[in-house]
Enzyme design. Sequence first.
Site, PDB file in Angstrom:
ATOM      1  N   GLN A  55       0.315  -1.506   0.408  1.00 33.59           N
ATOM      2  CA  GLN A  55       0.140   0.203   0.304  1.00 33.59           C
ATOM      3  C   GLN A  55       1.241   1.298  -0.070  1.00 33.59           C
ATOM      4  O   GLN A  55       0.235   2.241  -0.449  1.00 33.59           O
ATOM      5  CB  GLN A  55      -0.791  -0.281   0.863  1.00 33.59           C
ATOM      6  CG  GLN A  55      -0.371   0.306   2.475  1.00 33.59           C
ATOM      7  CD  GLN A  55      -1.020  -0.098   4.192  1.00 33.59           C
ATOM      8  OE1 GLN A  55      -1.775  -1.302   3.725  1.00 33.59           O
ATOM      9  NE2 GLN A  55      -1.364   1.333   4.287  1.00 33.59           N
ATOM     10  N   CYS A  72      -4.917   0.387   3.709  1.00 31.26           N
ATOM     11  CA  CYS A  72      -5.243  -1.597   3.564  1.00 31.26           C
ATOM     12  C   CYS A  72      -6.310  -1.641   3.697  1.00 31.26           C
ATOM     13  O   CYS A  72      -7.223  -2.908   3.947  1.00 31.26           O
ATOM     14  CB  CYS A  72      -4.828  -1.441   5.372  1.00 31.26           C
ATOM     15  SG  CYS A  72      -5.261  -0.406   6.760  1.00 31.26           S
ATOM     16  N   HIS A  91      -5.943  -1.406  11.312  1.00 34.61           N
ATOM     17  CA  HIS A  91      -5.984  -1.967  10.865  1.00 34.61           C
ATOM     18  C   HIS A  91      -5.564  -2.924   9.686  1.00 34.61           C
ATOM     19  O   HIS A  91      -6.671  -3.553  10.160  1.00 34.61           O
ATOM     20  CB  HIS A  91      -4.057  -2.464  10.923  1.00 34.61           C
ATOM     21  CG  HIS A  91      -2.950  -2.691   9.951  1.00 34.61           C
ATOM     22  ND1 HIS A  91      -2.727  -2.037   8.175  1.00 34.61           N
ATOM     23  CD2 HIS A  91      -2.407  -4.456   8.919  1.00 34.61           C
ATOM     24  CE1 HIS A  91      -1.963  -2.657   7.143  1.00 34.61           C
ATOM     25  NE2 HIS A  91      -1.947  -4.064   8.000  1.00 34.61           N
TER      26      HIS A  91
END
Length: 369
Positions: free
Chosen positions: A174, A180, A317
Amino acid sequence: MRHSSSCSSSNTQNSSSLSSSRVSPLTPLRQMRVRQLFSWFSLSVCSLVSSLCCLRVRSDATRDSLNSSALDFDSFRKHFQRQSDVTGEELNRRHVYFQEATKRHVYLNSFSTAPQSAKYGVNQFSDLSPQEFRDLYLRASADRAPQFSGRKTEGLPAKLDWRDRAAVAPVQNQQACGSCWAFSVVGAMQSAHAIEGSQLEQLSVQQVLDCSFKDEGCNGGSPVRALNWLKQSRVKLVPQSEYPYKAKTGICHFFPRSHDGVAVKNFTAHDFGGQEEAMKGQLLEHGPLAAVVDAVSWQDYQGGIIQHHCSSQWSNHAVLVVGYDTTGDIPYWIVQNSWGPTWGKEGYVYIKIGDNVCGIADSVAAVFL
Protein backbone atom coordinates in the site's frame (compact mmCIF):
# COMPACT_ATOMS: atom_id res chain seq x y z
CA MET A 1 48.85 -3.80 34.38
CA ARG A 2 51.15 -3.29 31.45
CA HIS A 3 51.55 0.40 32.34
CA SER A 4 52.28 -0.31 36.02
CA SER A 5 54.96 -2.83 35.11
CA SER A 6 56.63 -0.37 32.75
CA CYS A 7 56.54 2.41 35.28
CA SER A 8 58.10 0.17 37.98
CA SER A 9 60.90 -0.85 35.64
CA SER A 10 61.64 2.78 34.81
CA ASN A 11 61.74 3.65 38.48
CA THR A 12 64.30 0.92 39.25
CA GLN A 13 66.57 1.84 36.36
CA ASN A 14 66.60 5.55 37.16
CA SER A 15 67.25 4.93 40.87
CA SER A 16 70.25 2.81 39.95
CA SER A 17 71.53 5.49 37.60
CA LEU A 18 71.12 8.14 40.26
CA SER A 19 73.12 6.21 42.84
CA SER A 20 76.11 5.95 40.48
CA SER A 21 76.09 9.63 39.43
CA ARG A 22 77.86 12.68 40.80
CA VAL A 23 75.49 12.97 43.79
CA SER A 24 77.48 10.31 45.66
CA PRO A 25 78.96 12.93 48.05
CA LEU A 26 75.45 13.42 49.46
CA THR A 27 74.89 12.15 52.95
CA PRO A 28 72.91 8.90 53.29
CA LEU A 29 69.93 10.87 54.65
CA ARG A 30 69.87 13.25 51.69
CA GLN A 31 70.29 10.34 49.26
CA MET A 32 67.23 8.67 50.79
CA ARG A 33 65.18 11.89 50.45
CA VAL A 34 66.21 12.27 46.82
CA ARG A 35 65.19 8.66 46.12
CA GLN A 36 61.81 9.24 47.80
CA LEU A 37 61.25 12.42 45.78
CA PHE A 38 62.13 10.69 42.53
CA SER A 39 59.89 7.70 43.36
CA TRP A 40 56.96 10.02 44.04
CA PHE A 41 57.55 11.83 40.76
CA SER A 42 57.78 8.57 38.79
CA LEU A 43 54.61 7.16 40.32
CA SER A 44 52.72 10.39 39.56
CA VAL A 45 53.79 10.28 35.91
CA CYS A 46 52.83 6.60 35.70
CA SER A 47 49.39 7.30 37.23
CA LEU A 48 48.80 10.14 34.77
CA VAL A 49 49.79 7.96 31.80
CA SER A 50 47.54 5.14 33.01
CA SER A 51 44.58 7.51 33.39
CA LEU A 52 45.10 8.90 29.90
CA CYS A 53 45.34 5.38 28.49
CA CYS A 54 42.12 4.31 30.24
CA LEU A 55 40.37 7.46 29.03
CA ARG A 56 41.49 6.68 25.50
CA VAL A 57 40.17 3.11 25.79
CA ARG A 58 36.79 4.39 27.01
CA SER A 59 36.66 7.00 24.22
CA ASP A 60 37.56 4.39 21.62
CA ALA A 61 34.84 2.06 22.93
CA THR A 62 32.25 4.85 22.82
CA ARG A 63 33.31 5.86 19.32
CA ASP A 64 33.23 2.24 18.14
CA SER A 65 29.73 1.86 19.57
CA LEU A 66 28.55 5.01 17.82
CA ASN A 67 30.23 4.00 14.59
CA SER A 68 28.60 0.57 14.80
CA SER A 69 25.20 2.19 15.27
CA ALA A 70 25.84 4.56 12.38
CA LEU A 71 27.00 1.66 10.23
CA ASP A 72 23.82 -0.29 10.99
CA PHE A 73 21.74 2.76 10.13
CA ASP A 74 23.65 3.33 6.89
CA SER A 75 23.17 -0.32 5.95
CA PHE A 76 19.47 -0.01 6.75
CA ARG A 77 19.12 3.07 4.52
CA LYS A 78 20.89 1.38 1.62
CA HIS A 79 18.92 -1.86 1.97
CA PHE A 80 15.54 -0.11 2.03
CA GLN A 81 16.57 2.53 -0.52
CA ARG A 82 15.89 5.58 1.60
CA GLN A 83 16.23 9.00 -0.03
CA SER A 84 19.90 9.88 -0.33
CA ASP A 85 19.25 13.63 -0.15
CA VAL A 86 17.92 13.57 3.44
CA THR A 87 20.58 15.27 5.56
CA GLY A 88 21.07 17.33 8.66
CA GLU A 89 18.36 17.45 11.29
CA GLU A 90 16.00 15.09 9.46
CA LEU A 91 18.72 12.45 9.06
CA ASN A 92 19.65 12.74 12.74
CA ARG A 93 16.02 12.36 13.73
CA ARG A 94 15.69 9.19 11.64
CA HIS A 95 18.85 7.84 13.24
CA VAL A 96 17.41 8.44 16.72
CA TYR A 97 14.19 6.62 15.79
CA PHE A 98 16.28 3.74 14.44
CA GLN A 99 18.22 3.50 17.71
CA GLU A 100 14.98 3.59 19.73
CA ALA A 101 13.57 0.82 17.54
CA THR A 102 16.52 -1.47 18.27
CA LYS A 103 15.94 -0.98 22.01
CA ARG A 104 12.25 -1.73 21.52
CA HIS A 105 13.11 -4.96 19.72
CA VAL A 106 15.06 -6.20 22.74
CA TYR A 107 12.05 -5.55 24.97
CA LEU A 108 9.55 -7.22 22.65
CA ASN A 109 11.76 -10.25 22.11
CA SER A 110 12.14 -10.72 25.87
CA PHE A 111 8.58 -12.10 25.89
CA SER A 112 9.16 -14.45 22.97
CA THR A 113 10.65 -17.51 24.64
CA ALA A 114 8.72 -20.33 22.93
CA PRO A 115 10.28 -21.77 19.72
CA GLN A 116 7.46 -20.53 17.46
CA SER A 117 7.02 -17.13 19.12
CA ALA A 118 7.04 -13.92 17.15
CA LYS A 119 10.39 -12.25 16.49
CA TYR A 120 10.87 -8.51 16.30
CA GLY A 121 13.69 -6.61 14.61
CA VAL A 122 14.75 -4.19 11.89
CA ASN A 123 12.41 -3.82 8.90
CA GLN A 124 11.31 -1.05 6.55
CA PHE A 125 9.59 0.85 9.39
CA SER A 126 12.57 1.06 11.76
CA ASP A 127 13.32 4.73 11.07
CA LEU A 128 9.76 5.84 11.85
CA SER A 129 8.53 6.91 15.26
CA PRO A 130 5.55 4.87 16.56
CA GLN A 131 3.31 7.89 15.97
CA GLU A 132 4.47 8.33 12.37
CA PHE A 133 3.90 4.62 11.77
CA ARG A 134 0.34 4.86 13.08
CA ASP A 135 -0.42 8.00 11.08
CA LEU A 136 0.86 6.53 7.82
CA TYR A 137 -0.18 2.88 7.94
CA LEU A 138 -2.83 2.27 10.62
CA ARG A 139 -5.77 4.13 9.13
CA ALA A 140 -8.55 1.55 9.12
CA SER A 141 -11.60 1.70 11.34
CA ALA A 142 -13.97 -1.07 12.38
CA ASP A 143 -17.72 -0.61 12.37
CA ARG A 144 -19.37 -2.50 15.20
CA ALA A 145 -20.26 -5.98 13.99
CA PRO A 146 -22.97 -8.18 15.50
CA GLN A 147 -21.94 -11.21 17.52
CA PHE A 148 -21.89 -14.34 15.39
CA SER A 149 -24.90 -16.51 16.20
CA GLY A 150 -24.66 -19.19 13.53
CA ARG A 151 -24.20 -22.87 13.99
CA LYS A 152 -20.99 -24.38 15.29
CA THR A 153 -18.90 -26.05 12.64
CA GLU A 154 -17.60 -29.53 13.33
CA GLY A 155 -15.11 -31.77 11.57
CA LEU A 156 -12.91 -28.94 10.34
CA PRO A 157 -9.56 -29.84 8.78
CA ALA A 158 -6.53 -29.32 11.01
CA LYS A 159 -5.01 -27.03 8.41
CA LEU A 160 -6.42 -24.78 5.70
CA ASP A 161 -4.52 -22.46 3.39
CA TRP A 162 -6.32 -20.92 0.42
CA ARG A 163 -2.95 -20.21 -1.18
CA ASP A 164 -2.60 -23.95 -1.76
CA ARG A 165 -5.76 -23.78 -3.88
CA ALA A 166 -4.51 -20.88 -6.04
CA ALA A 167 -7.15 -18.58 -4.56
CA VAL A 168 -4.95 -15.84 -3.08
CA ALA A 169 -3.30 -13.12 -5.17
CA PRO A 170 0.32 -12.03 -4.46
CA VAL A 171 1.10 -9.68 -1.57
CA GLN A 172 0.71 -6.00 -2.46
CA ASN A 173 2.29 -2.86 -1.00
CA GLN A 174 0.00 0.00 0.00
CA GLN A 175 3.07 2.28 0.47
CA ALA A 176 2.61 5.53 2.43
CA CYS A 177 -1.16 5.56 1.95
CA GLY A 178 -3.76 4.48 4.53
CA SER A 179 -5.50 2.17 2.04
CA CYS A 180 -5.32 -1.15 3.90
CA TRP A 181 -9.14 -1.21 4.14
CA ALA A 182 -9.38 -1.23 0.34
CA PHE A 183 -6.70 -3.91 -0.04
CA SER A 184 -8.50 -6.25 2.37
CA VAL A 185 -11.83 -5.87 0.57
CA VAL A 186 -10.33 -6.32 -2.89
CA GLY A 187 -8.31 -9.28 -1.65
CA ALA A 188 -11.48 -11.00 -0.43
CA MET A 189 -13.21 -10.30 -3.76
CA GLN A 190 -10.30 -11.64 -5.79
CA SER A 191 -10.29 -14.87 -3.79
CA ALA A 192 -14.08 -15.31 -3.96
CA HIS A 193 -13.92 -14.83 -7.72
CA ALA A 194 -11.19 -17.47 -8.07
CA ILE A 195 -13.00 -19.94 -5.78
CA GLU A 196 -16.04 -19.66 -8.05
CA GLY A 197 -13.92 -21.03 -10.88
CA SER A 198 -12.60 -17.91 -12.57
CA GLN A 199 -8.93 -17.27 -13.17
CA LEU A 200 -7.24 -15.53 -10.25
CA GLU A 201 -6.52 -11.92 -11.17
CA GLN A 202 -5.71 -8.74 -9.32
CA LEU A 203 -8.58 -6.28 -9.21
CA SER A 204 -8.26 -2.52 -8.88
CA VAL A 205 -7.62 -1.29 -5.35
CA GLN A 206 -7.32 2.25 -6.72
CA GLN A 207 -10.91 2.07 -7.98
CA VAL A 208 -12.14 1.38 -4.44
CA LEU A 209 -9.80 4.00 -3.03
CA ASP A 210 -11.06 6.71 -5.41
CA CYS A 211 -14.73 5.79 -5.64
CA SER A 212 -15.88 4.55 -2.21
CA PHE A 213 -17.38 7.87 -1.16
CA LYS A 214 -18.22 6.54 2.31
CA ASP A 215 -14.50 6.25 3.05
CA GLU A 216 -11.60 8.72 3.03
CA GLY A 217 -9.12 7.32 0.54
CA CYS A 218 -5.54 7.35 1.81
CA ASN A 219 -6.76 8.97 5.02
CA GLY A 220 -8.48 5.74 6.05
CA GLY A 221 -11.65 3.75 5.76
CA SER A 222 -13.66 0.73 6.83
CA PRO A 223 -13.97 -2.61 5.01
CA VAL A 224 -17.65 -2.79 6.00
CA ARG A 225 -18.38 0.69 4.60
CA ALA A 226 -16.56 -0.19 1.38
CA LEU A 227 -18.52 -3.45 1.05
CA ASN A 228 -21.78 -1.58 1.68
CA TRP A 229 -20.89 0.83 -1.13
CA LEU A 230 -20.00 -2.03 -3.49
CA LYS A 231 -23.21 -3.89 -2.68
CA GLN A 232 -25.52 -0.90 -3.03
CA SER A 233 -23.90 0.63 -6.11
CA ARG A 234 -23.26 -2.70 -7.89
CA VAL A 235 -19.99 -1.18 -9.13
CA LYS A 236 -17.85 -3.69 -11.02
CA LEU A 237 -14.20 -3.74 -10.08
CA VAL A 238 -11.97 -3.77 -13.13
CA PRO A 239 -8.54 -5.44 -13.34
CA GLN A 240 -5.66 -3.61 -11.73
CA SER A 241 -4.02 -3.30 -15.14
CA GLU A 242 -6.91 -1.06 -16.27
CA TYR A 243 -6.93 1.08 -13.14
CA PRO A 244 -3.46 0.85 -11.55
CA TYR A 245 -2.60 1.66 -7.98
CA LYS A 246 -1.01 5.09 -7.34
CA ALA A 247 -0.76 5.18 -3.52
CA LYS A 248 -2.74 8.43 -3.44
CA THR A 249 -6.40 9.34 -3.61
CA GLY A 250 -7.57 10.40 -7.06
CA ILE A 251 -10.70 11.20 -9.05
CA CYS A 252 -13.09 8.29 -9.49
CA HIS A 253 -13.06 6.76 -12.98
CA PHE A 254 -16.48 5.50 -14.03
CA PHE A 255 -17.01 2.56 -16.38
CA PRO A 256 -20.18 1.65 -18.30
CA ARG A 257 -22.32 -1.10 -16.78
CA SER A 258 -21.58 -3.24 -19.80
CA HIS A 259 -17.89 -3.23 -18.91
CA ASP A 260 -16.50 -6.50 -17.60
CA GLY A 261 -15.68 -6.64 -13.93
CA VAL A 262 -16.47 -8.23 -10.58
CA ALA A 263 -19.37 -7.02 -8.41
CA VAL A 264 -20.40 -7.79 -4.83
CA LYS A 265 -23.85 -9.34 -4.37
CA ASN A 266 -23.75 -9.53 -0.61
CA PHE A 267 -21.48 -9.85 2.42
CA THR A 268 -21.60 -10.65 6.11
CA ALA A 269 -19.71 -9.01 8.97
CA HIS A 270 -19.54 -10.57 12.44
CA ASP A 271 -17.75 -10.43 15.74
CA PHE A 272 -16.24 -13.87 16.37
CA GLY A 273 -14.81 -13.00 19.79
CA GLY A 274 -14.81 -16.21 21.83
CA GLN A 275 -15.88 -18.13 18.73
CA GLU A 276 -12.76 -18.50 16.64
CA GLU A 277 -13.71 -22.10 15.90
CA ALA A 278 -16.77 -20.75 14.09
CA MET A 279 -14.53 -18.23 12.31
CA LYS A 280 -12.49 -21.15 10.98
CA GLY A 281 -15.74 -22.59 9.61
CA GLN A 282 -16.53 -19.32 7.84
CA LEU A 283 -13.07 -19.28 6.31
CA LEU A 284 -13.54 -22.81 5.00
CA GLU A 285 -17.05 -22.14 3.70
CA HIS A 286 -16.64 -18.70 2.15
CA GLY A 287 -12.93 -18.24 1.45
CA PRO A 288 -10.49 -15.56 2.70
CA LEU A 289 -11.96 -13.06 5.16
CA ALA A 290 -11.43 -9.31 5.53
CA ALA A 291 -10.62 -8.46 9.16
CA VAL A 292 -9.74 -5.33 11.12
CA VAL A 293 -7.04 -5.76 13.77
CA ASP A 294 -4.84 -3.93 16.26
CA ALA A 295 -1.46 -3.78 14.48
CA VAL A 296 0.47 -1.31 16.64
CA SER A 297 3.23 -3.82 17.44
CA TRP A 298 3.50 -4.94 13.83
CA GLN A 299 5.88 -2.06 13.14
CA ASP A 300 8.68 -4.36 14.35
CA TYR A 301 7.39 -7.80 13.32
CA GLN A 302 9.73 -10.15 11.44
CA GLY A 303 8.13 -13.59 11.70
CA GLY A 304 6.78 -16.24 14.05
CA ILE A 305 3.42 -16.45 15.82
CA ILE A 306 2.20 -13.31 17.59
CA GLN A 307 0.88 -14.12 21.05
CA HIS A 308 1.49 -10.85 22.95
CA HIS A 309 1.88 -7.08 22.51
CA CYS A 310 -1.43 -6.36 20.73
CA SER A 311 -2.61 -4.33 23.68
CA SER A 312 -3.82 -0.95 22.44
CA GLN A 313 -7.43 -2.23 22.30
CA TRP A 314 -7.85 -0.14 19.18
CA SER A 315 -8.73 -1.64 15.80
CA ASN A 316 -6.63 0.22 13.27
CA HIS A 317 -5.54 -1.97 10.36
CA ALA A 318 -7.33 -4.15 7.78
CA VAL A 319 -5.94 -7.47 6.56
CA LEU A 320 -6.94 -10.67 4.76
CA VAL A 321 -7.20 -13.95 6.71
CA VAL A 322 -6.31 -16.68 4.19
CA GLY A 323 -5.89 -19.77 6.36
CA TYR A 324 -5.09 -21.41 9.67
CA ASP A 325 -2.86 -24.16 11.04
CA THR A 326 -3.61 -26.15 14.21
CA THR A 327 -1.10 -28.97 13.68
CA GLY A 328 1.64 -27.52 15.90
CA ASP A 329 1.92 -26.60 19.56
CA ILE A 330 0.53 -23.12 18.89
CA PRO A 331 -2.48 -22.90 16.51
CA TYR A 332 -2.40 -19.78 14.35
CA TRP A 333 -4.15 -17.74 11.68
CA ILE A 334 -2.37 -17.13 8.36
CA VAL A 335 -2.86 -13.45 7.53
CA GLN A 336 -1.91 -11.59 4.36
CA ASN A 337 -0.82 -7.99 4.91
CA SER A 338 -0.44 -5.13 2.43
CA TRP A 339 3.03 -3.86 3.34
CA GLY A 340 4.92 -5.67 0.60
CA PRO A 341 6.67 -9.07 0.50
CA THR A 342 9.75 -7.85 2.40
CA TRP A 343 7.72 -7.31 5.58
CA GLY A 344 7.06 -10.13 8.04
CA LYS A 345 7.11 -13.65 6.66
CA GLU A 346 7.15 -12.82 2.93
CA GLY A 347 4.33 -10.33 3.51
CA TYR A 348 2.37 -12.53 5.93
CA VAL A 349 1.85 -12.53 9.69
CA TYR A 350 0.86 -15.43 11.95
CA ILE A 351 -1.50 -14.81 14.89
CA LYS A 352 -2.35 -17.23 17.67
CA ILE A 353 -5.84 -18.73 17.53
CA GLY A 354 -8.06 -18.81 20.59
CA ASP A 355 -7.48 -15.60 22.57
CA ASN A 356 -8.61 -13.00 20.03
CA VAL A 357 -5.00 -11.85 19.79
CA CYS A 358 -4.68 -8.46 18.04
CA GLY A 359 -8.49 -8.33 17.92
CA ILE A 360 -8.35 -10.70 14.93
CA ALA A 361 -11.95 -11.89 15.56
CA ASP A 362 -13.62 -8.53 16.37
CA SER A 363 -14.77 -7.51 12.90
CA VAL A 364 -14.61 -10.16 10.17
CA ALA A 365 -16.31 -9.94 6.77
CA ALA A 366 -17.06 -12.62 4.17
CA VAL A 367 -17.84 -11.66 0.56
CA PHE A 368 -20.41 -13.20 -1.83
CA LEU A 369 -20.26 -12.51 -5.56
